[in-house]
Write an enzyme that holds these catalytic residues in place. Structure first.
Site, PDB file in Angstrom:
ATOM      1  N   HIS A 147      23.386   4.732   1.106  1.00  0.00           N
ATOM      2  CA  HIS A 147      23.417   5.955   0.976  1.00  0.00           C
ATOM      3  C   HIS A 147      24.334   6.796   1.906  1.00  0.00           C
ATOM      4  O   HIS A 147      24.537   6.285   3.564  1.00  0.00           O
ATOM      5  CB  HIS A 147      22.019   5.954   1.996  1.00  0.00           C
ATOM      6  N   GLY A 172      14.145  13.505   0.550  1.00  0.00           N
ATOM      7  CA  GLY A 172      14.260  15.324  -0.356  1.00  0.00           C
ATOM      8  C   GLY A 172      13.450  15.433  -1.743  1.00  0.00           C
ATOM      9  O   GLY A 172      13.076  16.765  -2.315  1.00  0.00           O
ATOM     10  N   GLY A 173      12.636  14.336  -1.846  1.00  0.00           N
ATOM     11  CA  GLY A 173      12.076  14.731  -3.474  1.00  0.00           C
ATOM     12  C   GLY A 173      12.115  14.161  -4.816  1.00  0.00           C
ATOM     13  O   GLY A 173      12.693  13.126  -4.771  1.00  0.00           O
ATOM     14  N   SER A 213      13.696   7.092  -6.545  1.00  0.00           N
ATOM     15  CA  SER A 213      12.842   6.182  -6.148  1.00  0.00           C
ATOM     16  C   SER A 213      11.688   6.887  -5.944  1.00  0.00           C
ATOM     17  O   SER A 213      10.630   6.577  -6.971  1.00  0.00           O
ATOM     18  CB  SER A 213      13.502   5.781  -5.405  1.00  0.00           C
ATOM     19  N   VAL A 214      11.427   7.874  -5.240  1.00  0.00           N
ATOM     20  CA  VAL A 214      10.210   7.766  -4.908  1.00  0.00           C
ATOM     21  C   VAL A 214       9.482   8.849  -6.266  1.00  0.00           C
ATOM     22  O   VAL A 214       7.813   8.462  -6.560  1.00  0.00           O
ATOM     23  CB  VAL A 214      10.080   9.277  -4.188  1.00  0.00           C
ATOM     24  N   GLU A 255       9.944   0.301  -5.781  1.00  0.00           N
ATOM     25  CA  GLU A 255      11.702  -0.743  -5.399  1.00  0.00           C
ATOM     26  C   GLU A 255      11.273  -2.855  -5.005  1.00  0.00           C
ATOM     27  O   GLU A 255      12.008  -2.602  -5.675  1.00  0.00           O
ATOM     28  CB  GLU A 255      11.386  -0.546  -3.960  1.00  0.00           C
ATOM     29  N   HIS A 296       6.503   3.035   3.848  1.00  0.00           N
ATOM     30  CA  HIS A 296       7.915   3.285   3.550  1.00  0.00           C
ATOM     31  C   HIS A 296       8.038   4.225   2.733  1.00  0.00           C
ATOM     32  O   HIS A 296       8.947   5.048   2.583  1.00  0.00           O
ATOM     33  CB  HIS A 296       9.087   2.064   3.248  1.00  0.00           C
ATOM     34  N   SER A 297       7.521   4.448   1.815  1.00  0.00           N
ATOM     35  CA  SER A 297       7.244   5.228   0.719  1.00  0.00           C
ATOM     36  C   SER A 297       7.451   6.910   1.588  1.00  0.00           C
ATOM     37  O   SER A 297       7.497   7.896   0.744  1.00  0.00           O
ATOM     38  CB  SER A 297       5.871   5.500  -0.537  1.00  0.00           C
ATOM     39  N   ARG A 355      22.554  17.662   0.967  1.00  0.00           N
ATOM     40  CA  ARG A 355      24.194  17.677   0.768  1.00  0.00           C
ATOM     41  C   ARG A 355      23.566  18.880  -0.686  1.00  0.00           C
ATOM     42  O   ARG A 355      24.465  19.501  -1.408  1.00  0.00           O
ATOM     43  CB  ARG A 355      24.965  16.876   0.211  1.00  0.00           C
ATOM     44  N   GLY A 363       0.758  -1.283   0.157  1.00  0.00           N
ATOM     45  CA  GLY A 363      -0.399   0.245  -0.164  1.00  0.00           C
ATOM     46  C   GLY A 363       0.988   1.561  -0.219  1.00  0.00           C
ATOM     47  O   GLY A 363       0.419   2.286   0.408  1.00  0.00           O
TER      48      GLY A 363
END
Lengths: 266, 678
Positions: free
Chosen positions: B257, B49-50, B410-411, B394, B43-44, B273, B13
């Protein structure tokens, strides 16, 4: 398929223990007094069970409870997902106060720690409650989604501009993680089982602020203009005190109340 | 036996699962989502960060487009990605941002005029264009040529999940929360649904569907230190593997990461960063420019993580009682910026470590973050070997990230794949030949087998403790299958994991309480996780080269001549102790961007024999064709691979569509901007 009746987590009146003089040191013993009850097990009776573990540096309640489940009692039920304070799964009553367990450092709340499930929500077992079902039904009742004009969306064209400050203000209210702390701390919810809670009012405030949502105040009034909505709130504001995301709930409740009064009189 | 029927069964979900469900439901197919947790807790949400989409609204994004995003992504993947899929992705990403903007995501917006930013440690004033005022803003991220990452402060995934989750509720798509799929029901060629365990009651049921879609996220919990949520144990991948028919692609490609907080492993966004934060060593000295003069802190994640560990090995790590680490310095960004745009970072520092990033350095060290590998699918999201099984996000390897994923991709992939695969699932369900037709006896046998498996664990008198096995596995994976790998370490890992797998058949439980039984959950998950761990370790051992995040100290260079291929792992049966590995070659002669240097990281690699030939072809075409769309089409036509409703160019400030849109009654835009016309 589901067992009946489904119990609701009881409110545990816990006399707050006297705060320790300073933070708990590594190596000191923590005593966790955990409310236990497994509704799926006819032999289970609600009780408080005490576990002892050793404090370590940077230990959170997530670490402590995981260690207890791994090493002492594999049947202990609780909910952690992100363990980073962003998903809202692990809300529970810590020393009498609803909060997120994953980001609670044991050194700050120990060495005697009392844990109980969030009251108000359906109890699954021990510290685990079913907030999801309640949140979904709340969203359905309030139609808590952006009511958009789908036919006007052309994904290939430049998006509609929005004032940057307005976007930030919407985000401020959009930060709710649906943890349920505000409802657990709510006096009105204790008396009115269908009360929408601060979370519900905040959702309305969020969509009302959003120009992409086509609804008018008259339509918002339809869903929160009664005693289960904005007019049920007694302004005790436990919600504001416990919200882990520091949402401006007090302001939003007052604001929506004013708007809905005006709407109700028009 | 409880049996439920639906057209589309979405398992998971998060963003990918929910977006697929919306697509299928809108096309008129009955759709149900199963989720381990309430969907908005997926976990999404942790994507901070975007998401990358080449909108080019900010001045530092000017000149960005699909072509630049494509090249960045392929270079990031170290040429492991499927370039068709990358093309599909980069063309859909701007559409996804715009759809979410319409659905209510409060994207941070561009403010016209001067603003101060930090670039390469210096304060710089940049001026945003008037015409960009109020459009979706972008920030800088690693491995990208342009500022491309669209964001909502540093809670992007959260805001996206809210909006998509709300639309699922609006579409009246039922979500069965606290349910876990334990096995896929199939007949060796066709997937028919899943056996599902209710995590509250412990009861099993069968879900029968025309299409079954996995969107269960990654498998970070194979490792001891990971940024992943505790539910990211890869069970969705494992049940695909256990069919013996579906395969897992590139499981050895695991991302670490650079900047999880130390030692808890909680993610601090790459936006730290991207917005100008620096990495410092024990002497508070900035070290990344020494290693990576071109991109410095903003090289791709595999490169930055490796350089950090390399620097620690040189004795430059700061010491603490938990071990060595480096420092992330965001003090130079100023309090206002941190409290507004990096607010989750502030929260995490405050609550978990008790420091204030406005004034203090933050201890960081690389940790497992992302599973590039996953259920192998074709560009439609369907398994090429098990019909009716789809995967996205993923969980899937369709394969857009190759051996290293760029931050922000990824998102973006979750929603883009959700849109694309969702349409293909709907197409699949539209076809009468795909109607449900499975003898109930087969279903019964699958449920019986799962129940027997659980009973055997629950009543078996085995002496092995599931939690201990899992902890041991995580230790082995972190120690031997981490950032730096050697044949010797990997062989040892495979050996030890096989021993653990054998032990996992003798797990015994200490508690037998009815209902959820968390100990039983740990037991059956651990058995599945061990198989995945073996896919990762064995795949890594066999791959005798270094590519993206897979770095072999004993084979330190990329070897396109031998290894320009995708690993496919399958599991032959209950008695197997190792996955069966096959390799699928990538076709250089079809590549729009033939293999070369990434622009950061190591410069030595062994070329594929076709590379020079293809490179020459590409040069000729580039010289011959001016228009970027025509050039792209001449090099590698891909538009026919996209669902019709998602085709078409993307408008930008610098690439305006000539006329106002005209929308015909079927909702599809006029052909003026479609692929067919120039």
């Amino acid at each position: 398929m589901r067992r009946t009746p489904i119990p609701v987590a009881p409110v545990m009146f816990v006399k707050p223990r006297r705060a320790p003089a300073g933070p708990v040191q590594a190596g000191q013993t923590l005593r966790l007094h955990v409310m236990r009850y497994n509704p799926a097990d006819p032999a289970s009776m609600p009780c408080v069970q005490t576990f002892e573990i050793e404090q370590s540096d940077g230990m959170t309640l997530f670490m402590a409870l995981s260690e207890i489940r791994e090493k002492q009692d594999p049947s202990l039920q609780f909910d952690f997902v992100c363990r980073a304070g962003i998903c809202g799964s692990c809300a529970m009553v810590v020393n009498g106060r609803p909060t997120l367990a994953c980001r609670t450092l044991t050194r700050d709340v120990g060495p005697e720690i009392t844990l109980a499930p969030l009251p108000f929500f359906e109890l699954i077992g021990d510290l685990s409650v079913d907030t999801g079902k309640w949140m979904r039904s709340l969203s359905e009742r309030l139609e808590a989604w952006c009511h958009v004009e789908e036919e006007k969306i052309d994904l290939r064209r430049i998006e509609a501009p929005m004032d940057p400050d307005l976007a930030d203000r919407i985000f401020e209210l959009d930060r709710c993680i649906e943890c349920g702390c505000c409802v657990a701390a709510c006096g009105t919810a204790r008396m009115r089982k269908d009360f929408v809670g601060a979370i519900g009012i905040n959702k309305i405030a969020r969509f009302r602020l959003d120009p992409r949502d086509t609804r008018s105040d008259a339509e918002f009034y339809e869903v929160v203009g009664d005693d289960d909505g904005i007019f049920g709130c007694m302004s005790l504001l436990g919600c504001e005190d416990v919200c882990p995301k520091d949402l401006p709930l007090q302001t939003q409740i007052a604001f929506i109340r004013r708007k809905m009064v005006r709407e109700g009189m028009s | 036996m409880n049996v439920f029927y639906t057209d589309v069964l979405v398992i998971g979900g998060g963003l990918a699962g929910q977006r697929m469900a919306i697509a299928a439901k809108r096309r008129g197919h009955d759709t149900v989502i199963l989720s381990l947790v309430p969907p908005k807790r997926s976990h999404s949400k942790a994507a901070q960060g975007g998401m990358q989409a080449s909108l080019g609204n900010v001045v530092k994004g000017q000149g960005d487009n699909e072509d630049v995003h494509f090249e960045d992504t392929v270079r990031g993947s170290d040429w492991g990605a499927d370039q068709d899929v990358v093309r599909m992705f980069v063309n859909t990403a701007p559409k996804a941002v715009r759809e979410l903007a319409a659905w209510g995501v409060p994207w941070s917006r561009v403010r016209k005029g001067d603003r101060q930013v930090v670039i390469n440690g210096q304060k710089v004033t940049i001026t945003e264009r008037d015409e960009a005022h109020g459009l979706v803003a972008q920030r800088d991220f690693g491995g990208t040529k342009k500022w491309r990452t669209c964001y909502v402060a540093d809670a992007t995934g959260h805001a996206m999940l809210q909006a998509v989750g709300d639309q699922v509720i609006a579409a009246q798509i039922p979500v069965r929360e606290r349910c876990e799929a334990l096995a896929l029901i199939h007949d060796g060629g066709r997937c028919h649904g899943a056996v599902v365990r209710d995590l509250v009651t412990g009861d099993l049921s069968a879900w029968i569907a025309k299409a079954t879609a996995l969107a269960t996220g990654g498998a970070g919990r194979l490792y001891r230190v990971t940024t992943n949520a505790v539910i990211c144990d890869g069970v969705g991948m494992a049940i695909a593997l256990e069919t013996g028919v579906a395969t897992l692609g590139n499981m050895e490609a695991v991302q670490f990461h650079p900047t999880p907080i130390f030692p808890a492993g909680i993610l601090l966004t790459e936006g730290c960063r991207g917005d100008g934060g620096l990495l410092l060593d024990a002497d508070h000295r900035r070290f990344m420019p020494d290693y990576e003069p071109e991109k410095k802190e903003l090289a791709s994640r595999d490169v930055v993580s490796r350089r950090m560990e390399e620097h620690i090995r040189k004795g430059k790590g700061a010491s603490s009682r938990f071990g060595e680490h480096l420092w992330l310095d965001i003090r130079l960004l100023g309090e206002k910026h941190i409290r507004q745009n990096l607010r989750e970072v502030w929260d995490i520092c405050h609550y978990f470590v008790g420091l204030d990033p406005v004034k203090d350095l933050i201890p960081v060290r690389p940790a497992q973050h992302y599973t590039m590998g996953g259920v192998r699918t074709n560009h439609t999201g369907e398994s090429p070997t098990l019909k009716g099984l789809f995967a996205a996000g993923e969980t899937a390897c369709w394969d857009m990230h190759g051996f290293n994923r760029l931050g922000g991709n990824s998102v973006a992939e979750t929603v883009v794949a959700g849109m694309i695969v969702g349409e293909y699932i709907a197409d699949f369900c539209d076809r009468a030949e795909n109607d449900v037709a499975i003898p109930i006896g087969v279903v019964r046998e699958f449920v019986r087998r799962e129940q027997a498996g659980l009973d055997a664990i629950a009543t078996g008198a085995g002496g092995e403790d599931a939690s201990a096995l899992k902890a041991r596995m995580q230790e082995i994976m972190s120690r031997n299958v981490g950032i730096f790998r050697t044949g010797k370490d990997l062989e040892q890992a495979v050996d030890e994991l096989q021993t653990l797998l054998a032990k996992s058949h003798r797990i015994g439980l200490r508690s037998s309480a009815p209902g959820a039984n968390p100990e039983l959950v740990t037991a059956y998950r651990t058995k599945k996780m061990l198989k995945l761990a073996l896919c990762v370790a064995h795949g890594a051992w066999m791959r005798t080269e270094s590519r993206g995040a897979h770095y072999r100290e004993d084979h330190p260079t990329r070897n396109d001549a031998q290894w320009l291929s995708r690993t496919l792992a399958s599991w032959s049966g209950d008695d197997a102790t190792l996955p069966t590995l096959r390799y699928e070659a990538l076709d250089v002669m079809r590549m729009e961007l033939p293999p070369g240097w990434r622009g950061y990281g190591a410069k030595d690699y062994t070329d594929h024999p076709d590379t020079a030939v293809r490179q020459a072809e590409v040069e000729v075409t580039k010289a011959r064709v001016d228009d970027r769309f025509a050039r792209q089409r001449a090099l590698m036509p891909y538009e026919h691979l996209l669902p019709k409703s998602l085709r078409g160019r993307n408008e930008r400030i610098d690439e305006r569509f000539p006329a106002p849109p005209t929308l015909p009654s079927d909702g599809l835009p006029e052909s003026e901007f479609s692929w067919e016309s120039e």
